[in-house]
Design a protein around this motif. Structure first.
Motif, mmCIF file in Angstrom:
data_model
loop_
_atom_site.group_PDB
_atom_site.id
_atom_site.type_symbol
_atom_site.label_atom_id
_atom_site.label_comp_id
_atom_site.label_asym_id
_atom_site.label_seq_id
_atom_site.Cartn_x
_atom_site.Cartn_y
_atom_site.Cartn_z
ATOM 1 N N VAL A 1 0.851 -1.063 -0.091
ATOM 2 C CA VAL A 1 -0.100 0.017 0.090
ATOM 3 C C VAL A 1 0.839 1.361 0.203
ATOM 4 O O VAL A 1 0.698 2.053 -0.980
ATOM 5 N N SER B 1 2.900 1.580 -3.267
ATOM 6 C CA SER B 1 2.300 1.793 -4.568
ATOM 7 C C SER B 1 1.733 3.381 -4.389
ATOM 8 O O SER B 1 1.599 4.162 -5.500
ATOM 9 N N TRP B 2 1.532 3.756 -3.338
ATOM 10 C CA TRP B 2 1.077 5.180 -3.186
ATOM 11 C C TRP B 2 2.236 6.040 -3.405
ATOM 12 O O TRP B 2 2.168 7.005 -4.269
ATOM 13 N N MET C 1 -3.373 0.590 -7.403
ATOM 14 C CA MET C 1 -3.451 -0.632 -6.763
ATOM 15 C C MET C 1 -4.837 -1.508 -7.303
ATOM 16 O O MET C 1 -5.493 -0.729 -7.801
ATOM 17 N N PHE D 1 -2.357 -6.882 -5.232
ATOM 18 C CA PHE D 1 -2.138 -7.065 -3.953
ATOM 19 C C PHE D 1 -1.912 -8.757 -3.725
ATOM 20 O O PHE D 1 -0.834 -9.049 -2.844
#
Length: 130
Positions: free
Chosen positions: A93, A96-97, A103, A108
């Motif tokens: 998370v 990816s951000w 995402m 995931f």
């Protein structure tokens, strides 16, 4: 030397698993793994250098994972690796951000399976050393 070799092998296995998953399912997990463009001064590094940075990080993680590896019951090992994989899940998370990658649930899942493979590869080597 043991940690160096196993950290490299597990890191390469992880990279290969994510690249394969990206190819099969059109996800973007491998770029999330190696992207360091959000670090000041590392915006335009070649992909091979980013991969080498990933492998260096893999060796460091392997050191900590193997250094604190519980020498006990299977339940303690499973719990220990579960915590590591929870950390890896959270990393998806965050990274990816930071990298600006979209995402997805499939991405995931591939990320989790790849990091589970990473953990299991190191666990198998630790169990062989007992």
């Amino acid at each position: 030397m043991f940690i160096l070799v196993n950290g490299l092998l597990a890191g390469l296995g992880l990279a290969a698993m994510l690249a394969l998953g990206d190819g099969l399912f059109a996800t973007q997990t491998f770029p999330v793994l190696i992207d360091v463009s959000y670090v000041p001064g590392m915006e335009n590094l070649p992909s091979i250098v980013e991969l080498l940075i990933h492998l260096l990080i893999s060796i460091v993680l392997a050191f900590f994972l193997m250094h604190f590896y519980p020498r006990g019951q299977a339940a303690a090992v499973a719990k220990y690796l579960g915590y590591w994989n929870l950390g890896f899940a959270l990393a998806y998370v965050v990274f990816s951000w930071l990298s600006g990658t979209s995402m997805s649930w499939v991405g995931f899942l591939i990320w989790l399976l790849g990091h589970l493979l990473y953990s299991v590869m190191l666990m198998v080597q630790m169990e062989r050393q007992r």
